[in-house]
Design a protein around this motif. Structure first.
Motif, mmCIF file in Angstrom:
data_model
loop_
_atom_site.group_PDB
_atom_site.id
_atom_site.type_symbol
_atom_site.label_atom_id
_atom_site.label_comp_id
_atom_site.label_asym_id
_atom_site.label_seq_id
_atom_site.Cartn_x
_atom_site.Cartn_y
_atom_site.Cartn_z
ATOM 1 N N ASP A 25 61.560 111.595 112.902
ATOM 2 C CA ASP A 25 61.707 112.417 111.624
ATOM 3 C C ASP A 25 60.295 112.921 111.147
ATOM 4 O OD1 ASP A 25 64.134 112.832 111.191
ATOM 5 O OD2 ASP A 25 64.493 111.348 109.250
ATOM 6 N N SER B 94 58.690 115.426 113.089
ATOM 7 C CA SER B 94 59.178 116.999 113.127
ATOM 8 C C SER B 94 58.810 117.343 111.706
ATOM 9 C CB SER B 94 60.780 116.994 113.140
ATOM 10 O OG SER B 94 61.332 116.025 112.323
ATOM 11 N N GLY B 95 58.598 116.531 110.623
ATOM 12 C CA GLY B 95 58.092 116.897 109.231
ATOM 13 C C GLY B 95 56.608 117.495 109.395
ATOM 14 N N GLU C 184 55.256 118.805 112.148
ATOM 15 C CA GLU C 184 55.207 120.011 112.855
ATOM 16 C C GLU C 184 55.499 121.151 111.639
ATOM 17 O OE1 GLU C 184 58.003 119.583 115.820
ATOM 18 O OE2 GLU C 184 56.572 118.272 117.012
ATOM 19 N N SER C 185 56.572 120.923 110.913
ATOM 20 C CA SER C 185 56.883 122.189 109.968
ATOM 21 C C SER C 185 55.718 122.193 109.041
ATOM 22 C CB SER C 185 58.236 121.710 109.331
ATOM 23 O OG SER C 185 58.022 120.684 108.406
ATOM 24 N N MET C 186 54.644 121.082 108.922
ATOM 25 C CA MET C 186 53.783 121.382 107.686
ATOM 26 C C MET C 186 52.896 122.641 108.089
ATOM 27 S SD MET C 186 51.226 118.013 106.911
ATOM 28 C CE MET C 186 49.613 118.636 107.315
ATOM 29 N N LYS C 187 52.179 123.017 106.806
ATOM 30 C CA LYS C 187 51.299 124.221 106.967
ATOM 31 C C LYS C 187 50.009 123.676 108.018
ATOM 32 C CE LYS C 187 49.744 126.891 103.088
ATOM 33 N NZ LYS C 187 49.247 126.471 101.629
ATOM 34 N N SER C 188 49.427 124.722 108.645
ATOM 35 C CA SER C 188 48.540 124.227 109.542
ATOM 36 C C SER C 188 47.441 123.367 108.793
ATOM 37 C CB SER C 188 47.682 125.688 109.924
ATOM 38 O OG SER C 188 46.525 125.529 110.232
#
Lengths: 148, 538
Positions: free
Chosen positions: B510, B513-514, B516-520
């Motif tokens: 989790d 994947s969190g 990965e969805s974060m801003k660069s």
């Protein structure tokens, strides 16, 4: 946590009818709802499916242990269901599941929740115990396998 | 009353300051034991040196001499006693009970050896060098023999605790032997008092009465230890309904104080009751939590105890009997090294281990003072021999810490390589991660998960990432070795551990994947740095 403190005949179904993972989970949730153990069925259902999405709780030799942490319960609750034919539950060994143990534990409450799940699963470790559960025709017979 | 309290508070303040600074100086600059610094701080600021100087602001010395056998005020002595109780309670908590039980037989042999040899040497030299003492059954000879027997478990326990050697085979043997020594010294004291009373009263020795006192002391020790070890886990389990570790820690300290008092009622030293209480709680799952919460009190009170011990040193009394005192002290020290070391050689230790045990049993302390005090008040020994007792305590206590520290350098002192206090049946479950950070995340996550299940997690070793996970009698060890996690579990709890690890792996998934969805992260870093510098002059 003692198994006998949580399981009663009311929380056992020896004849689940669902034909998919979602239906089985819904059917077992209804058992808990009927016993007054779940405050919000939809929330519990969503949390259980979310847990299944991360990794299936279908284990081996026909045993599945759907479980989740949810705000829908105030204390650890559990129920047991048997499906006579067995259904596809994305199990580790690819075999259909026919014995289901569902546990729901409250969020942010300290307690032996995973220990309970382990304790109940340990009973079904032997083939003989699993066969006895599958041969049971009444809730009382199922409880007897768990020493209740 | 207000004046006495004002003086007491000032005394405590000065003791805390001096013992802290002396302790720090000895430990960090002189590379000696902190205890030694604390003892010497007491000598320097005590009633026989600087503390005896008249201060006009308080209309007298800060540490005035009192009339009794103890040269400091009863109020201040009370704090020192409390310090000794906390010290022994914590020593008991730190003792690894299974190892202690395993080594209690060896401890008895070692303790008995030390007692017999030191008693005979102390008693013999008293007769040999003092024309006033005609034979070995003379009360003075008996008292001098007795006061050379008791080991100060406090000093050794503190050093071994600082060096993290309290649960080594030598450490537990020393502790077991020192406790047995103290119990037997008190029993010996009761016998000597009985014999002295008979000698001075001109009546025969009432062996029956002496036997009852001895049985009472040994019985109390045995019964309390057994009952304590059985009841402490049940007690802490019941206390968990309060859902407060502070409450459990407070109540267990209260029990230690009560047991110390009861121990005194049974004519044993208070420290024995405190040690039994600590030992009993050491096998509960909250032992580490109690220890943690007692640490502040320990850091405050224990230096006061050692400083107060230093204050007992009357330099004038020592001068008069210096040469006899020196011979008596040296024999007392050699008596312990050989009396305890030789039996240790026959109890599975090699030469290094036997020497460690011998020097570990060297320090004398509170029980020596108690014996000397009783001898003085009963008239069996005079001020001069009381001075000898203090000299023995002083020399042994000053010489012991550096010797103990030095002796514990190097390898094992135990001959058997098969020493294993762990569960031989335990299964190891290993997980390999791509890097240290990922393993660390999982380790922390697992520790939190176990805590949520009602387990207590604490680090066992400061140098390695090894943790004990414990709930009542269920014990796991969690170890991180770089990018690998190893969980050792008894087979009956393996399913639980596997389920817990699986749940925490899903949390890690989790988390990833969190991320990965974060801003660069590059863009976030750039935004953070924006505005650090400006075009304006100021």
């Amino acid at each position: 946590m003692k198994i006998k403190n949580l399981l009663t005949e009311q929380l056992i179904s020896v004849d689940l009818q669902g034909s998919s993972k979602e239906e089985i989970i819904g059917e077992m949730l209804n058992i808990l709802l009927k016993a007054g153990k779940v405050a919000d069925r939809d929330l519990a259902y969503a949390d259980l499916l979310s847990r299944e999405k991360k990794m299936s709780t279908g284990m081996q030799y026909g045993v599945a242990i759907p479980h989740a942490k949810t705000l829908a319960v105030a204390e650890l609750t559990a129920c047991i269901g048997i499906h006579r034919k067995g259904i596809d539950f994305d199990s580790l060994d690819g075999q259909p599941a026919n014995i289901f143990i569902m546990t729901l534990s409250p969020v942010d409450r300290t307690g032996p929740h995973v220990q309970f799940l382990a304790e109940i699963s340990m009973v079904l470790k032997s083939r003989a115990a699993r066969l006895k559960v599958l041969e049971s025709v009444s809730a009382a017979e199922v409880l007897a396998v768990f020493g209740i | 009353m207000a004046h006495e309290m004002m003086v007491l508070v000032l005394q405590l303040g000065i003791i805390v300051l001096f013992s802290r600074f002396f302790g720090w100086f000895f430990a960090n600059v002189l590379k000696q034991s902190q205890v030694l610094g604390e003892l010497i701080s007491g000598m320097v600021i005590g009633p026989y040196l600087l503390g005896g100087i008249h201060l006009s602001v308080i209309h007298g010395p800060l540490f005035p001499l009192t009339g009794g056998t103890i040269p400091i005020s009863p109020e201040l002595y009370g704090f020192a006693v409390l310090g000794s109780i906390v010290l022994l309670f914590v020593s008991g908590l730190e003792t690894d009970l299974p190892t202690f039980i395993k080594f209690s037989g060896k401890g008895t042999i070692v303790g008995l050896g030390g007692i017999v040899i030191t008693f005979l040497l102390g008693n013999g030299i008293a007769v040999l060098l003092n024309p006033g003492i005609p034979n070995m059954l003379h009360p003075s000879a008996l008292f001098l023999g007795t006061l050379s027997t008791a080991t100060s478990v406090g000093i050794t326990a503190r050093i071994l605790s600082d060096k993290r050697k309290l649960s080594s085979p030598e450490g537990v043997t020393i502790l077991a032997a020192a406790v047995i020594d103290d119990v037997l010294s008190i029993v010996l004291l009761s016998i000597v008092i009985g014999m002295s009373a008979a000698a001075s009263g001109g009546v025969g020795i009432v062996w029956g009465k002496i036997g009852i006192v001895a049985l009472k002391a040994i019985g109390f020790w045995l019964i309390c230890t057994i009952v304590g070890i059985i009841l402490a886990p049940v007690f802490t389990r019941k206390m968990k309904v309060f859902e407060s570790i502070d409450m459990i820690a407070g109540v267990s300290l209260g029990i230690a104080l009560i047991l110390a008092g009861v121990s005194e009622m049974f004519e044993l030293a208070m420290i024995i009751g405190a040690y039994i209480a600590g030992l009993s709680f050491s096998r509960t799952d909250v032992a580490h939590e109690i220890h943690e919460r007692t640490q502040g009190l320990y850091n405050f009170l224990v230096p006061i105890f050692f400083s107060a011990m230093g204050m007992m040193v009357n330099f004038g009394a020592i001068k008069e009997v210096f040469w006899f005192g020196l011979a008596f002290t040296l024999l007392g020290i050699l008596g312990k090294i050989f009396g305890c070391g030789l039996p240790a050689l026959f109890a599975g230790f090699n030469l290094r281990g036997a020497y460690r045990i011998g020097v570990g049993m060297m320090p004398r302390g509170e029980v020596t003072l108690i014996v000397a005090g009783i001898g003085l008040s009963s008239g069996a020994i005079g001020q001069d021999m009381f001075g000898v007792a203090i000299m023995t305590m002083l020399v042994a206590s000053i010489a012991a810490p550096p010797l103990i520290i030095k002796s514990f350098e190097g390898g094992s002192g135990y001959r058997s390589k098969a020493l294993d206090t762990g569960d031989a049946r335990s299964h190891a479950i290993e997980l390999q991660f791509p890097n240290f950070r990922a393993a660390e995340f999982m380790r922390r996550s697992l520790a939190d998960g176990f805590r949520e299940e009602g387990f207590f997690v604490h680090r066992l070793d400061h140098d390695r990432l090894v943790y004990q996970v414990r709930q009542n009698m269920i014990v796991f060890t969690l170890l991180q070795e770089q990018d690998k996690l190893i969980l050792n579990t008894p087979p009956e709890h393996e399913s639980f551990v596997r389920l817990m690890m699986m749940e925490k792996l899903l949390e890690l998934k989790d988390f990833l994947s969190g991320l990965e969805s974060m801003k660069s992260p590059d863009m976030m870093g750039a935004e953070l740095m924006k505005g650090m510098f400006s075009l304006d002059a100021d």
